[in-house]
Motif scaffolding. Structure first.
Motif, mmCIF file in Angstrom:
data_model
loop_
_atom_site.group_PDB
_atom_site.id
_atom_site.type_symbol
_atom_site.label_atom_id
_atom_site.label_comp_id
_atom_site.label_asym_id
_atom_site.label_seq_id
_atom_site.Cartn_x
_atom_site.Cartn_y
_atom_site.Cartn_z
ATOM 1 N N HIS A 72 -9.684 -3.085 8.217
ATOM 2 C CA HIS A 72 -9.855 -1.698 7.760
ATOM 3 C C HIS A 72 -9.833 -1.686 6.234
ATOM 4 C CE1 HIS A 72 -8.564 2.824 8.233
ATOM 5 N NE2 HIS A 72 -8.965 2.620 6.974
ATOM 6 N N HIS A 74 -11.967 0.092 2.591
ATOM 7 C CA HIS A 74 -12.993 0.909 1.936
ATOM 8 C C HIS A 74 -13.242 0.200 0.593
ATOM 9 C CE1 HIS A 74 -11.557 4.579 4.394
ATOM 10 N NE2 HIS A 74 -10.531 3.750 4.468
ATOM 11 N N HIS A 242 -9.880 7.302 12.159
ATOM 12 C CA HIS A 242 -8.723 7.511 11.290
ATOM 13 C C HIS A 242 -7.913 8.616 11.976
ATOM 14 C CE1 HIS A 242 -10.780 5.373 8.026
ATOM 15 N NE2 HIS A 242 -9.706 5.514 7.270
ATOM 16 N N HIS A 265 -4.019 4.230 11.279
ATOM 17 C CA HIS A 265 -2.922 4.992 10.663
ATOM 18 C C HIS A 265 -1.867 5.321 11.726
ATOM 19 C CE1 HIS A 265 -4.485 5.531 6.584
ATOM 20 N NE2 HIS A 265 -5.649 5.831 7.115
ATOM 21 N N ASP A 317 -6.369 -1.343 4.199
ATOM 22 C CA ASP A 317 -6.923 -0.018 3.909
ATOM 23 C C ASP A 317 -7.397 0.040 2.454
ATOM 24 O OD1 ASP A 317 -7.727 2.590 4.309
ATOM 25 O OD2 ASP A 317 -5.726 3.464 4.188
HETATM 26 FE FE FE Z 1 -8.918 4.238 5.648
#
Ligand code: FE
Ligand code: NIG
Length: 407
Positions: A72, A74, A242, A265, A317
């Motif tokens: 995960h 970004h 998410h 999460h 993340d």
């Molecule tokens: Fe995320």
């Protein structure tokens, strides 16, 4: 004849059955065509090492684990959000910053200004840090373009990054990340654009293998998310959510309902959501970097996840707003310290379970014959040291697809 034979190593195979680490002392590992051809105690090798492989490499008694899987991130974005972080230190909340036009939307502004090549170049040093820390497979989400061209451009940048670094990038379309300013008064219009144009275009161009959605009060409703997830499945893409990061919005249950690979999460997920994940075999991805940097108080329901047998993964993340973390071993240490994962759960969470969360368990995540020869050598006495040392630097060597890499 094998290509390479690694000897004088101790291996945590993470293979199911036996001790939780799958520990083999005095081990050897053979590589052929980028895959694991043989693994086991060196004493049971079918001959003298030099007769079995073109090259024999001594591992110096080091510990080998499967290559780490960051399931995960970004990772691709323009600019940074150091200012948001400073505002939060002065009392502003993530939600308030987002509502005031900062947050994800400000990264969108910086990202839209850059070309795919520029975005890949900006992400390169971050990616290198991840890989140097032992990551051999990395998921990368879009979500900072928020229009058809911008989202495809991010996915294109992710693909370039994978080519440039010769690493497996798993691209995920996260168009329902935030509502773009130009659709501020037309939520349905944006969701329609994503479902009718963007998802089909990303699937057709093979730029994404999965669709993710941010199901949250400050992002998208369950119904809006469901519309996108349905379109994803219709176009042959995997789905993930998410879920329940800042409130219990039924995100985990939504993920389970759509057979998602993962619900990520999950801080606010209740027992019904956990049970739903268990029933569908959906992985819970814990993201302790965002929990730390947002100074959250609500921990994910680890005891419930454990009791229901929900697989748990841990990821960085890596993103500019809530988790500017370029070290998966650091994320693991945070998960162990903040969420109480055991050492064995932790190691599985960044290898086997993270591979499961990407639907790639057949080819990665454990060290077993036939899987990709993705492994790391660590300066550790015991696997419980992974996620004990806080910060990167203990990774001695990374082998990806059978080839030793420098970063
Ligand atoms: Fe995320
Ligand atoms: O996973 N929760 C939503 N997405 C990111 C944050 C992205 C951002 O703030 O830029 C996350 O924490």
């Amino acid at each position: 004849m094998w290509d390479e034979l690694w000897t004088d190593i101790r291996v945590a195979t993470l293979a199911p059955g036996g001790d939780p680490y799958g520990l083999v002392e005095g081990a050897a590992l053979a590589v052929a065509d980028g895959r694991i051809a043989w693994i086991g105690p060196a004493g049971t090798l079918p001959g003298a090492p030099e007769t079995l492989a073109r090259r024999v490499i001594g591992g110096g008694g080091r510990l080998a684990t499967p290559g780490l899987v960051d399931c995960h991130t970004h990772l691709v974005f323009g600019g940074n959000r150091a200012l948001d972080f400073d505002l939060r230190a002065q009392g502003a909340t993530y939600a308030a910053i987002a509502q005031a036009g900062g947050g994800i939307r400000s990264t969108v502004g910086h990202t839209r200004d850059l070309s795919a090549a520029e975005l890949a170049a900006a992400a390169l040093p971050r990616a290198r840090r991840l890989l140097a820390d032992g990551v051999t497979t990395v998921e990368i989400k879009s979500g900072y373009g928020l229009d058809v061209a911008g989202e495809l451009k991010l996915l294109e940048a992710a693909r370039r990054l994978g080519t440039e670094l010769d690493v497996e990038v798993v691209p995920t379309l996260l168009a329902l990340h935030a509502l773009p300013a130009e659709f501020a008064h037309d939520r349905a219009g944006y969701v329609d654009l994503v479902t009718r144009e963007l998802i089909p275009a990303a699937a057709k161009a093979k730029l994404a293998v999965a669709v993710d959605v941010f199901c949250e009060t400050i992002a998208f409703t369950r119904e809006e998310c469901a519309q996108a997830l349905r379109a994803a499945l219709d176009h042959g893409l995997a789905v993930k959510v998410h879920a329940d990061q800042l409130s219990d919005g039924g995100g985990a249950a939504l993920a389970a309902e759509f057979g998602a690979l993962s619900a990520d999460h999950v801080e606010y997920t209740g027992e019904a959501g956990v049970a739903a994940l268990a029933a569908r075999g959906t992985v819970a991805v814990l993201l302790p970097g965002a929990f730390l940097m947002l100074a959250e108080k609500q921990r994910p329901p680890v005891a419930l996840l454990r009791a229901h047998g929900v697989p748990m993964a841990v990821a960085t993340d890596l993103n500019p707003g809530t988790s500017p973390c370029t070290s998966l071993t650091t994320a693991l240490a945070l998960a162990r310290a903040q969420f109480g994962l055991t050492a064995a759960e932790g190691l599985a969470a960044v290898t086997r379970e993270a591979a499961r969360a990407l639907g790639l368990l057949a080819s990665r995540g454990t060290l077993e014959p036939g899987k990709r020869a993705d492994f790391c050598l660590w300066d550790f006495e015991h696997p419980r040291e992974l996620g004990y040392w806080l910060g990167p630097g203990a990774c001695h060597a990374v082998v990806r697809g059978g080839v030793r890499r420098d970063h």
